[in-house]
Design a protein around this motif. Structure first.
Motif, PDB file in Angstrom:
ATOM      1  N   LEU A 111      14.417  -9.761   8.156  1.00  9.46           N
ATOM      2  CA  LEU A 111      14.717  -9.290   7.020  1.00  9.46           C
ATOM      3  C   LEU A 111      14.514 -10.107   5.946  1.00  9.46           C
ATOM      4  CD1 LEU A 111      15.211  -6.594   5.748  1.00  9.46           C
ATOM      5  CD2 LEU A 111      17.366  -6.799   5.872  1.00  9.46           C
ATOM      6  N   GLY A 112      14.985 -11.234   6.058  1.00 10.97           N
ATOM      7  CA  GLY A 112      15.020 -12.319   5.040  1.00 10.97           C
ATOM      8  C   GLY A 112      13.625 -12.617   4.620  1.00 10.97           C
ATOM      9  N   VAL A 113      12.795 -12.875   5.739  1.00 13.68           N
ATOM     10  CA  VAL A 113      11.441 -13.350   5.292  1.00 13.68           C
ATOM     11  C   VAL A 113      10.844 -11.777   4.703  1.00 13.68           C
ATOM     12  CG1 VAL A 113       9.076 -13.689   6.220  1.00 13.68           C
ATOM     13  CG2 VAL A 113      11.244 -14.858   7.056  1.00 13.68           C
ATOM     14  N   ALA A 114      11.025 -10.797   5.082  1.00 14.93           N
ATOM     15  CA  ALA A 114      10.201  -9.510   4.364  1.00 14.93           C
ATOM     16  C   ALA A 114      10.525  -9.670   2.930  1.00 14.93           C
ATOM     17  CB  ALA A 114      10.641  -8.508   5.086  1.00 14.93           C
ATOM     18  N   ILE A 115      11.789  -9.691   2.454  1.00 17.33           N
ATOM     19  CA  ILE A 115      12.380  -9.706   1.214  1.00 17.33           C
ATOM     20  C   ILE A 115      11.883 -11.096   0.307  1.00 17.33           C
ATOM     21  CG2 ILE A 115      14.392  -9.681  -0.303  1.00 17.33           C
ATOM     22  CD1 ILE A 115      15.531  -8.205   2.065  1.00 17.33           C
ATOM     23  N   THR A 116      11.681 -12.364   1.138  1.00 14.57           N
ATOM     24  CA  THR A 116      11.240 -13.331   0.424  1.00 14.57           C
ATOM     25  C   THR A 116       9.893 -13.265   0.029  1.00 14.57           C
ATOM     26  OG1 THR A 116      12.634 -14.540   1.945  1.00 14.57           O
ATOM     27  CG2 THR A 116      11.367 -15.811   0.259  1.00 14.57           C
ATOM     28  N   ASN A 117       9.245 -12.642   0.928  1.00 12.04           N
ATOM     29  CA  ASN A 117       7.571 -12.324   0.641  1.00 12.04           C
ATOM     30  C   ASN A 117       7.532 -11.477  -0.506  1.00 12.04           C
ATOM     31  OD1 ASN A 117       6.923 -13.682   2.482  1.00 12.04           O
ATOM     32  ND2 ASN A 117       6.554 -11.881   4.151  1.00 12.04           N
ATOM     33  N   VAL A 118       8.185 -10.483  -0.569  1.00 12.24           N
ATOM     34  CA  VAL A 118       8.256  -9.654  -1.963  1.00 12.24           C
ATOM     35  C   VAL A 118       8.686 -10.355  -3.166  1.00 12.24           C
ATOM     36  CG1 VAL A 118       9.295  -7.494  -2.995  1.00 12.24           C
ATOM     37  CG2 VAL A 118       8.459  -7.444  -0.681  1.00 12.24           C
ATOM     38  N   GLN A 119       9.915 -11.241  -3.052  1.00  9.74           N
ATOM     39  CA  GLN A 119      10.474 -11.718  -4.340  1.00  9.74           C
ATOM     40  C   GLN A 119       9.395 -12.761  -4.886  1.00  9.74           C
ATOM     41  OE1 GLN A 119      14.179 -12.952  -3.285  1.00  9.74           O
ATOM     42  NE2 GLN A 119      15.124 -11.198  -3.699  1.00  9.74           N
TER      43      GLN A 119
ATOM     44  N   PHE B 299       0.793  -1.342   0.085  1.00 12.39           N
ATOM     45  CA  PHE B 299       0.032   0.077  -0.004  1.00 12.39           C
ATOM     46  C   PHE B 299       0.841   1.205  -0.024  1.00 12.39           C
ATOM     47  CE2 PHE B 299      -2.946  -3.104   1.917  1.00 12.39           C
ATOM     48  CZ  PHE B 299      -3.893  -3.114   0.645  1.00 12.39           C
ATOM     49  N   VAL B 300       2.129   1.152   0.288  1.00 15.26           N
ATOM     50  CA  VAL B 300       2.803   2.469   0.252  1.00 15.26           C
ATOM     51  C   VAL B 300       3.979   2.312  -0.990  1.00 15.26           C
ATOM     52  CG1 VAL B 300       4.652   3.762   1.339  1.00 15.26           C
ATOM     53  CG2 VAL B 300       2.714   2.649   2.730  1.00 15.26           C
ATOM     54  N   LEU B 301       4.642   1.258  -0.938  1.00 20.25           N
ATOM     55  CA  LEU B 301       5.912   1.173  -1.795  1.00 20.25           C
ATOM     56  C   LEU B 301       5.225   1.195  -3.241  1.00 20.25           C
ATOM     57  CD1 LEU B 301       8.588  -0.673   0.119  1.00 20.25           C
ATOM     58  CD2 LEU B 301       8.078   1.998  -0.149  1.00 20.25           C
ATOM     59  N   VAL B 302       4.369   0.122  -3.481  1.00 18.62           N
ATOM     60  CA  VAL B 302       4.043  -0.059  -4.671  1.00 18.62           C
ATOM     61  C   VAL B 302       3.146   1.019  -5.294  1.00 18.62           C
ATOM     62  CG1 VAL B 302       2.560  -1.477  -6.301  1.00 18.62           C
ATOM     63  CG2 VAL B 302       4.042  -2.649  -4.399  1.00 18.62           C
ATOM     64  N   ALA B 303       2.099   1.599  -4.497  1.00 18.95           N
ATOM     65  CA  ALA B 303       1.221   2.632  -4.855  1.00 18.95           C
ATOM     66  C   ALA B 303       2.134   3.859  -5.102  1.00 18.95           C
ATOM     67  CB  ALA B 303       0.577   2.823  -3.715  1.00 18.95           C
ATOM     68  N   THR B 304       3.469   4.200  -4.624  1.00 21.78           N
ATOM     69  CA  THR B 304       4.146   5.427  -4.752  1.00 21.78           C
ATOM     70  C   THR B 304       5.218   5.063  -5.741  1.00 21.78           C
ATOM     71  OG1 THR B 304       5.417   4.944  -3.091  1.00 21.78           O
ATOM     72  CG2 THR B 304       3.697   6.565  -2.862  1.00 21.78           C
TER      73      THR B 304
ATOM     74  N   GLU C 170       9.285   0.826  -5.219  1.00 23.68           N
ATOM     75  CA  GLU C 170       9.804  -0.490  -4.862  1.00 23.68           C
ATOM     76  C   GLU C 170      11.344  -0.679  -4.412  1.00 23.68           C
ATOM     77  OE1 GLU C 170       7.818   0.161  -7.418  1.00 23.68           O
ATOM     78  OE2 GLU C 170       6.504  -1.527  -7.503  1.00 23.68           O
ATOM     79  N   TYR C 171      12.161   0.071  -5.042  1.00 30.03           N
ATOM     80  CA  TYR C 171      13.502  -0.036  -4.878  1.00 30.03           C
ATOM     81  C   TYR C 171      13.979   0.213  -3.356  1.00 30.03           C
ATOM     82  CZ  TYR C 171      13.339   4.845  -5.874  1.00 30.03           C
ATOM     83  OH  TYR C 171      13.291   6.366  -6.065  1.00 30.03           O
ATOM     84  N   LEU C 172      13.162   0.910  -2.957  1.00 27.53           N
ATOM     85  CA  LEU C 172      13.334   1.482  -1.463  1.00 27.53           C
ATOM     86  C   LEU C 172      13.132   0.375  -0.452  1.00 27.53           C
ATOM     87  CD1 LEU C 172      12.344   5.100  -1.315  1.00 27.53           C
ATOM     88  CD2 LEU C 172      14.512   4.263  -1.312  1.00 27.53           C
ATOM     89  N   GLN C 173      12.757  -0.764  -0.976  1.00 27.87           N
ATOM     90  CA  GLN C 173      12.548  -2.023   0.173  1.00 27.87           C
ATOM     91  C   GLN C 173      13.395  -2.372   1.147  1.00 27.87           C
ATOM     92  OE1 GLN C 173      12.690  -5.987  -1.252  1.00 27.87           O
ATOM     93  NE2 GLN C 173      12.331  -5.256  -3.452  1.00 27.87           N
ATOM     94  N   THR C 174      14.669  -2.385   0.666  1.00 24.20           N
ATOM     95  CA  THR C 174      15.440  -2.683   1.721  1.00 24.20           C
ATOM     96  C   THR C 174      15.793  -1.680   2.949  1.00 24.20           C
ATOM     97  OG1 THR C 174      16.831  -3.796  -0.029  1.00 24.20           O
ATOM     98  CG2 THR C 174      17.813  -3.773   2.044  1.00 24.20           C
ATOM     99  N   ILE C 175      15.895  -0.423   2.599  1.00 26.72           N
ATOM    100  CA  ILE C 175      15.994   0.570   3.266  1.00 26.72           C
ATOM    101  C   ILE C 175      14.688   0.672   4.464  1.00 26.72           C
ATOM    102  CG2 ILE C 175      16.448   2.911   3.952  1.00 26.72           C
ATOM    103  CD1 ILE C 175      17.650   3.307   1.268  1.00 26.72           C
ATOM    104  N   VAL C 176      13.512   0.523   3.675  1.00 22.62           N
ATOM    105  CA  VAL C 176      12.196   0.723   4.419  1.00 22.62           C
ATOM    106  C   VAL C 176      12.037  -0.467   5.435  1.00 22.62           C
ATOM    107  CG1 VAL C 176       9.744   0.800   4.255  1.00 22.62           C
ATOM    108  CG2 VAL C 176      11.134   2.174   2.802  1.00 22.62           C
TER     109      VAL C 176
END
Lengths: 228, 191
Positions: B117-125, B62-67, B70-76
């Motif tokens: 962090l690993g799970v958060a990124i896997t969910n996206v990938q 709702f925030v990253l995709v909407a704006t 997505e490339y800021l995912q790691t930082i966020v």
């Protein structure tokens, strides 16, 4: 050697406080990506670049970052560089990007980078900090490449993707699978303990490894003391 | 439902987070001396990972995709996780003191747990939906708990064993982890 001179910093990172063999920090990527020497060198160099840049940036900003929020600030700096490097890799070296996968964004939580920020770059001038990052990064690259080479040689009979051992050699595939990583690391630490015990028996002073508990102690010293 | 079950079994057992993906090794090696503390750590990881998968999935969708950022995912993600752990700690202290007594000491250690962090990124990938992401987070944490509690049980027994001097401490623990890892590769055929 003069303290904090470039040469002293490089020597410190590569030999005296080698992150892989002496300090034993940053173990997650060490175990995960060393299935081949090529992956090891790729991960090592990626970390080297990020470590040097983040050390430089944190050293430049060290007087501006208030002490109470330094950890989140460091994480922000490191995460930005990781993102930049990740996008560059995706664009220019897609093979490496695919091989390292999820472990590239996970460089953010690598103990080595936050550890150096906290222990060195946050307190020292820019030039020594850059060389500290370079030294540590080269030390880490050497560690990863050699572990990767051992695993690749035994597990696939190859080195950097070239067939080294004769075709009659039956590869011990388990070395390039997950259990092999634990085995190689266990033997590495055992050798280290053996040398230390020998030294202690002779009455020589033993340099205490800062991370005797794997990176468990790192959680206490570096990131556990996080203040937000 | 079938999909969710596959994700759950896959992340809890087949691709065990510690033994095959090497995420969360630090607490696995550091806090696995006693079954009680290992179970406490496992409980805290289940709690935080489930919540953090939910929050990071929501933020991503709702925030990253909407704006379009997505490339800021790691930082966020890493900043959200760090803040979340602090919030959970404060919330528990006020509202659920007994739970805080049991899990409180482990919470600060969790930010450094790369599994979060690993799970958060896997969910996206993997393009998981929010529900799938939460199930993945919960199951990954259960897998972590299984591994760390088993390891603690073995280590309590190993206290009484005669281990060669050079292998005392970390090496024998890593060798045990190797054997566990071999055992877990046996699950590879399930899915």
């Amino acid at each position: 050697m003069k303290t904090n001179s470039p040469v002293e910093r490089l020597y410190n990172g590569i030999i005296k406080e080698n992150p892989t063999f002496v300090m034993m920090i940053g173990m997650c990527p060490t175990l995960a990506v060393t299935t081949s020497a090529t992956n090891g060198i790729g991960m090592g160099l990626t970390t080297l670049v990020i470590l040097t840049l983040s050390n430089m940036m944190i050293s430049l900003l060290r007087k501006m970052i208030p002490d109470g929020v330094r950890m989140p600030a460091y994480i922000g700096v490191v995460a930005s560089f990781v993102t930049i490097v990740q996008l560059l890799l995706e664009g220019y070296i897609p093979e490496l990007y695919d091989a390292l996968g999820i472990y590239i964004p996970l460089i953010v939580v690598n103990c080595i980078i936050l550890g150096r920020a906290e222990a060195f770059a946050g307190k020292n001038k820019v030039i020594p900090s850059i060389f500290d990052g370079l030294g540590m990064g080269i030390g880490f690259t050497i560690g990863l490449t050699s572990i990767g080479a051992v695993r690749e040689l035994i597990g696939a009979g190859q080195l950097f993707g070239f067939q080294i051992l004769p075709a009659s050699y039956e590869p011990v595939t388990i070395f390039i699978m997950a259990p092999g990583a634990f085995l190689v690391l266990a033997l590495l630490v055992a050798v280290q303990n053996y040398v230390k015990n020998k030294k202690a028996a002779k009455g020589q002073p033993v340099q205490q490894s800062s991370c005797g508990q794997g990176c468990g102690s790192c959680g206490n010293t570096v990131c556990g003391g996080k203040k937000l | 439902m079938r999909e969710l079950l596959m994700i759950a079994i896959g992340s809890a057992i087949v691709n065990n987070v510690v033994l095959s993906q090497f995420l969360g090794l630090c607490p696995f090696l550091g806090v696995s001396k006693k079954i009680n503390t290992a179970a406490g750590m496992g409980g805290a990881v289940i709690f935080v990972l489930t919540i953090s998968s939910l929050i990071t999935s929501l933020i991503y969708k709702f925030v990253l995709v909407a704006t379009g950022t997505e490339y800021l995912q790691t930082i966020v993600f890493i900043l959200v996780i760090a803040a979340l752990v602090q919030l959970v700690e404060m919330f528990m202290k006020k509202v659920l003191p007994p739970l805080y007594q049991a899990l409180g000491v482990y919470l600060p250690l969790i930010t450094t747990n790369c599994a979060v962090l690993g799970v958060a990124i896997t969910n996206v990938q993997e393009n998981y939906s929010i529900l799938e992401g939460v199930v993945n987070g919960f199951a990954t944490a259960v897998g972590f708990t299984i591994a760390i509690v088993l390891m603690a049980g073995l280590r309590e027994k190993m206290e009484y064993n005669d281990v060669p001097k050079a292998f005392q401490g970390m090496p024998i623990v890593l060798l045990t982890a190797m054997l566990m890892s071999i055992a877990f590769t046996g699950f590879a055929g399930i899915i």
